[in-house]
Motif scaffolding. Structure first.
Motif, mmCIF file in Angstrom:
data_model
loop_
_atom_site.group_PDB
_atom_site.id
_atom_site.type_symbol
_atom_site.label_atom_id
_atom_site.label_comp_id
_atom_site.label_asym_id
_atom_site.label_seq_id
_atom_site.Cartn_x
_atom_site.Cartn_y
_atom_site.Cartn_z
ATOM 1 N N LYS A 1 -33.919 -16.558 6.883
ATOM 2 C CA LYS A 1 -32.848 -15.133 6.872
ATOM 3 C C LYS A 1 -31.468 -15.459 7.526
ATOM 4 C CE LYS A 1 -36.545 -12.159 6.039
ATOM 5 N NZ LYS A 1 -37.905 -10.916 6.750
ATOM 6 N N LYS A 2 -31.720 -16.815 7.819
ATOM 7 C CA LYS A 2 -29.972 -17.179 8.735
ATOM 8 C C LYS A 2 -28.657 -17.565 8.112
ATOM 9 C CE LYS A 2 -33.668 -20.115 11.473
ATOM 10 N NZ LYS A 2 -33.702 -21.697 11.949
ATOM 11 N N ILE A 3 -28.757 -16.888 6.964
ATOM 12 C CA ILE A 3 -27.418 -17.230 6.514
ATOM 13 C C ILE A 3 -26.436 -16.170 6.445
ATOM 14 C CG2 ILE A 3 -27.974 -15.962 4.159
ATOM 15 C CD1 ILE A 3 -25.572 -19.089 4.268
ATOM 16 N N ARG A 4 -26.710 -15.211 6.812
ATOM 17 C CA ARG A 4 -25.427 -14.062 7.070
ATOM 18 C C ARG A 4 -25.321 -14.874 8.559
ATOM 19 N NH1 ARG A 4 -27.855 -8.968 3.909
ATOM 20 N NH2 ARG A 4 -26.845 -9.070 2.798
ATOM 21 N N PRO A 5 -25.848 -14.591 9.344
ATOM 22 C CA PRO A 5 -25.691 -15.015 10.867
ATOM 23 C C PRO A 5 -24.829 -16.084 11.003
ATOM 24 C CG PRO A 5 -27.508 -15.440 11.185
ATOM 25 C CD PRO A 5 -27.230 -14.282 9.586
ATOM 26 N N LEU A 6 -25.069 -17.405 10.101
ATOM 27 C CA LEU A 6 -24.918 -18.611 10.529
ATOM 28 C C LEU A 6 -23.404 -18.897 9.871
ATOM 29 C CD1 LEU A 6 -28.119 -20.402 9.781
ATOM 30 C CD2 LEU A 6 -26.151 -20.614 11.647
ATOM 31 N N THR B 1 -20.849 -17.275 -0.896
ATOM 32 C CA THR B 1 -20.265 -15.688 -0.991
ATOM 33 C C THR B 1 -21.361 -14.559 -1.394
ATOM 34 O OG1 THR B 1 -17.705 -16.381 -0.984
ATOM 35 C CG2 THR B 1 -18.450 -14.342 -2.056
ATOM 36 N N GLN B 2 -21.862 -15.262 -2.781
ATOM 37 C CA GLN B 2 -23.040 -14.463 -3.100
ATOM 38 C C GLN B 2 -24.422 -14.010 -2.658
ATOM 39 O OE1 GLN B 2 -20.501 -14.092 -6.488
ATOM 40 N NE2 GLN B 2 -22.257 -13.314 -6.462
ATOM 41 N N ALA B 3 -24.201 -15.728 -1.320
ATOM 42 C CA ALA B 3 -25.438 -15.384 -0.440
ATOM 43 C C ALA B 3 -25.436 -14.768 0.218
ATOM 44 C CB ALA B 3 -25.905 -16.718 -0.014
ATOM 45 N N TYR B 4 -24.074 -14.796 0.756
ATOM 46 C CA TYR B 4 -23.432 -13.671 2.333
ATOM 47 C C TYR B 4 -24.165 -12.259 1.436
ATOM 48 C CZ TYR B 4 -21.615 -11.296 6.393
ATOM 49 O OH TYR B 4 -21.654 -10.887 7.440
ATOM 50 N N ILE B 5 -23.603 -11.557 0.423
ATOM 51 C CA ILE B 5 -23.209 -10.662 0.203
ATOM 52 C C ILE B 5 -25.312 -10.423 -0.488
ATOM 53 C CG2 ILE B 5 -22.863 -9.086 -1.521
ATOM 54 C CD1 ILE B 5 -20.572 -9.914 0.361
ATOM 55 N N ASP C 1 -21.540 -5.203 2.106
ATOM 56 C CA ASP C 1 -20.111 -4.951 1.570
ATOM 57 C C ASP C 1 -18.817 -5.093 2.052
ATOM 58 O OD1 ASP C 1 -20.073 -3.118 3.614
ATOM 59 O OD2 ASP C 1 -19.492 -1.155 2.902
ATOM 60 N N LYS C 2 -18.998 -6.224 3.101
ATOM 61 C CA LYS C 2 -17.722 -6.804 3.542
ATOM 62 C C LYS C 2 -18.134 -8.516 3.662
ATOM 63 C CE LYS C 2 -16.065 -2.957 6.488
ATOM 64 N NZ LYS C 2 -15.921 -2.610 7.977
ATOM 65 N N LEU C 3 -17.006 -9.284 3.007
ATOM 66 C CA LEU C 3 -16.930 -10.750 3.160
ATOM 67 C C LEU C 3 -16.343 -10.803 4.200
ATOM 68 C CD1 LEU C 3 -18.344 -12.897 1.476
ATOM 69 C CD2 LEU C 3 -16.252 -12.753 0.477
#
Length: 441
Positions: free
Chosen positions: A44-49, A78-82, A90-92
């Protein structure tokens, strides 16, 4: 063909192996994340990184292979973040949105993961020396979301399919040449080759279950393919997502086999037309190929690499195979048989595709409430489906009605009386069943 990045040896796949890594050290922050993506999603580190990434521009990309690699890397991120872990975003962030928009615009593709980035540009040789490095059993994937064999195999089946499709493309081109040369024998032989090639492609597709488990696919892999169009049921805003700093959301369909140029090429070559679900003309009408094209199928052309879109448009202009067959049906009955055989093989191919979709999506969705632990995090499309709701594709369409109609429409252009009767039989049987209150699935 080469002018449009379509090649006799590899079809719609590139002639050179895709880049496994951007050569510039400047882009190493992107590469570090995408090459550790399975572990970063799991932890679960992909978004903060991604939020901490430096904002990199695209000025150092120098050629098409580098643009394709950048598009592939940014698409996976992009897919991993969303779709992350459980709840979608809902924001990239600008670290992804700004370079992604530039790269996608250059390649004339939408700014998210598509069939091109997941399959066409996502393979490499296992052994990099020797005479047979292009053999199908010497290929593997560059990147995945999960790190699983199942996910790699899912992409590889499509890669195998595209490479084998090169034979069908050559047969189709030869058939067009035959019509332009007014050579019925050449058209007939080419159509016979095309029919055999399409049949072989159906067998290639059915290899999916060799190493890709339906349960793993539905719950662990498929969620990352979803786009941001018609995904309200999956927890995303109906308007799509915001590509920061934009203030208006964008909505795009997710990665889908409908984005394969090869499948749409067959329809164009053979004069097959598709209509909006439920709006197909009666097969007994004067010409079941009249009317507006299916909006979704037409939309999917925009999810193909720009040069491949141009190729399909050129073939649309040049392919007069059906007209030629009809003009010579009385003098060359074998020509009619070879054309109808192509339609029969394409219809059979679509039947096999429905079987795959049923096993991998429809049955999994129906039994999702009884499968696995209720504590397991499920992202987007893998969450429990609402009771009675229709299974949807990653593009947001109702799956089975769409696919079944595409299959039935494939037989509509048949040239011979026997072909018309046999190839429209499924539709006629369905209408008869409904009129007699018989449930046929």
């Amino acid at each position: 063909m080469e002018k449009y990045d379509v090649f006799p040896e590899t079809g719609f796949l590139p002639r050179e192996f895709p880049l496994e890594k951007l050569p510039q050290a400047y882009y190493q922050p992107w590469e570090d994340l995408v090459n550790n993506l399975p572990a970063l999603i799991m932890s679960k580190k992909i978004r903060p990184l991604i939020d901490q990434l430096p904002k990199l521009d695209t000025n150092q990309l120098t050629n098409e292979r580098e643009y394709r690699r950048a598009y592939q890397v940014l698409g996976f991120l992009t897919q991993a973040y969303i779709w992350g872990v459980n709840e979608p975003r809902d924001k990239l962030p600008v670290q992804l949105s700004e370079p992604m928009l530039v790269v996608a615009n250059h390649l004339r593709l939408p700014p998210l993961a598509t069939y091109a980035s997941l399959c066409l540009w996502n393979f490499k040789p296992i052994m990099k020396t020797g005479e047979n490095i292009w053999d199908l059993d010497n290929l593997t994937t560059i990147n995945t979301f999960t790190g699983s064999i199942d996910e790699s195999w899912f992409y590889l089946v499509s890669i195998f399919f595209e490479m084998k499709g090169s034979f069908a493309i050559k047969a189709g081109m030869a058939a067009i040449e035959g019509t332009q040369e007014d050579n019925p024998a050449k058209v007939q032989t080419s159509l016979e080759n095309l029919a055999e090639s399409i049949d072989a492609l159906g067998s290639e597709m059915m290899r999916m279950e060799e190493m890709c488990d339906p349960h793993v696919f539905y719950f662990r892999i498929r969620p990352y393919f979803a786009g941001w169009k018609n995904m309200g049921d999956a927890g995303l805003s109906k308007g799509g997502i915001f590509y920061e700093p934009e203030t208006t959301p964008r909505a795009y369909a997710g990665g889908s086999n409908a984005q394969s140029s090869l499948i749409q090429l067959f329809d164009i070559l053979l004069g097959v037309k598709h209509y909006s679900t439920g709006e197909r003309p009666l097969p007994t009408s004067q010409d079941a190929t009249e009317g507006p094209e299916n909006a979704f199928m037409d939309e999917m052309k925009g999810y193909m690499p720009g040069k491949h879109q141009d190729f399909l448009q050129k073939i649309q202009q040049d392919a007069k195979i059906r007209d030629y067959v009809f003009a010579h049906k009385d003098t060359h009955p074998a020509l009619v048989l070879s054309y109808d055989a192509c339609l029969a093989m394409l219809k059979s191919f679509r039947d096999k595709h429905i079987q795959i979709v049923t096993r991998y999506i429809v049955l999994q969705a129906k039994s999702s409430a009884k499968m696995g632990s209720s504590m397991t995090l499920r992202s987007g499309l893998a969450k429990s489906k609402k009771s009675g709701s229709e299974a949807k594709g990653t593009g947001g369409t109702a799956l089975l009605p769409f696919l079944k109609q595409c299959r039935d429409e494939t037989g509509a252009p048949a040239a011979g009386d026997w072909g018309k009767r046999i190839l429209s039989d499924g539709v006629m049987r369905l209408r008869f069943a409904k009129s007699n209150a018989i449930n046929e699935d």
